[in-house]
Design a protein around this motif. Structure first.
Motif, PDB file in Angstrom:
ATOM      1  N   TRP A  19       1.096  -1.049   0.357  1.00 20.25           N
ATOM      2  CA  TRP A  19      -0.287  -0.242  -0.168  1.00 20.25           C
ATOM      3  C   TRP A  19       0.942   1.410  -0.132  1.00 20.25           C
ATOM      4  O   TRP A  19       0.133   2.071  -0.392  1.00 20.25           O
ATOM      5  N   GLN A  22       2.288   1.825  -3.645  1.00 17.61           N
ATOM      6  CA  GLN A  22       1.791   2.069  -4.663  1.00 17.61           C
ATOM      7  C   GLN A  22       1.186   3.385  -4.175  1.00 17.61           C
ATOM      8  O   GLN A  22       0.804   4.441  -5.204  1.00 17.61           O
ATOM      9  N   GLU A  28       2.371   0.482 -10.115  1.00 15.21           N
ATOM     10  CA  GLU A  28       1.593   0.821 -10.866  1.00 15.21           C
ATOM     11  C   GLU A  28       0.025  -0.010 -11.332  1.00 15.21           C
ATOM     12  O   GLU A  28       0.749  -0.927 -11.109  1.00 15.21           O
ATOM     13  N   GLY A  29      -0.825  -0.100 -11.739  1.00 15.27           N
ATOM     14  CA  GLY A  29      -1.209  -0.660 -12.547  1.00 15.27           C
ATOM     15  C   GLY A  29      -3.095  -1.048 -11.250  1.00 15.27           C
ATOM     16  O   GLY A  29      -3.181  -2.221 -11.478  1.00 15.27           O
ATOM     17  N   SER A  30      -3.093   0.063 -10.318  1.00 19.11           N
ATOM     18  CA  SER A  30      -3.647  -0.118  -9.764  1.00 19.11           C
ATOM     19  C   SER A  30      -4.669   1.606  -9.382  1.00 19.11           C
ATOM     20  O   SER A  30      -3.799   2.304  -9.232  1.00 19.11           O
ATOM     21  N   MET A  32      -5.716   2.498  -6.732  1.00 16.87           N
ATOM     22  CA  MET A  32      -4.540   3.254  -5.396  1.00 16.87           C
ATOM     23  C   MET A  32      -3.251   4.054  -5.959  1.00 16.87           C
ATOM     24  O   MET A  32      -2.771   4.470  -5.145  1.00 16.87           O
ATOM     25  N   THR A  33      -2.487   3.457  -7.170  1.00 14.40           N
ATOM     26  CA  THR A  33      -1.189   4.385  -7.577  1.00 14.40           C
ATOM     27  C   THR A  33      -1.784   5.526  -7.583  1.00 14.40           C
ATOM     28  O   THR A  33      -2.501   6.401  -8.076  1.00 14.40           O
ATOM     29  N   TRP A  38      -2.883   6.148   0.623  1.00 16.41           N
ATOM     30  CA  TRP A  38      -2.761   4.618   0.503  1.00 16.41           C
ATOM     31  C   TRP A  38      -1.011   4.550   1.045  1.00 16.41           C
ATOM     32  O   TRP A  38      -0.300   4.232   2.123  1.00 16.41           O
TER      33      TRP A  38
END
Length: 60
Positions: A19, A22, A28-30, A32-33, A38
């Motif tokens: 978390w 991110q 990357e790729g969420s 939450m990025t 977070w």
């Protein structure tokens, strides 16, 4: 019961680390990025995991 605390503590450390990375934008790729929330919640969760492992290690 101790092994359960070790596993849960280790899991919290890993999740908190993910978390944090991110939130800081390193993973990357969420959705939450790059979200600062977070980046603040992650170290708290990881710290709780470390505390749980320490408590489990000190129990008899």
């Amino acid at each position: 019961m101790r092994p359960l605390f070790f596993v849960l503590g280790g899991l919290l450390v890993v999740v908190g680390g993910v978390w944090t990375f991110q939130g800081l934008g390193y993973l990357e790729g969420s959705p939450m990025t790059g979200v600062d929330t977070w980046a603040m919640i992650g170290p708290v969760v990881a710290g709780l995991g470390v505390a749980l492992v320490i408590v489990a290690a000190r129990r008899r």
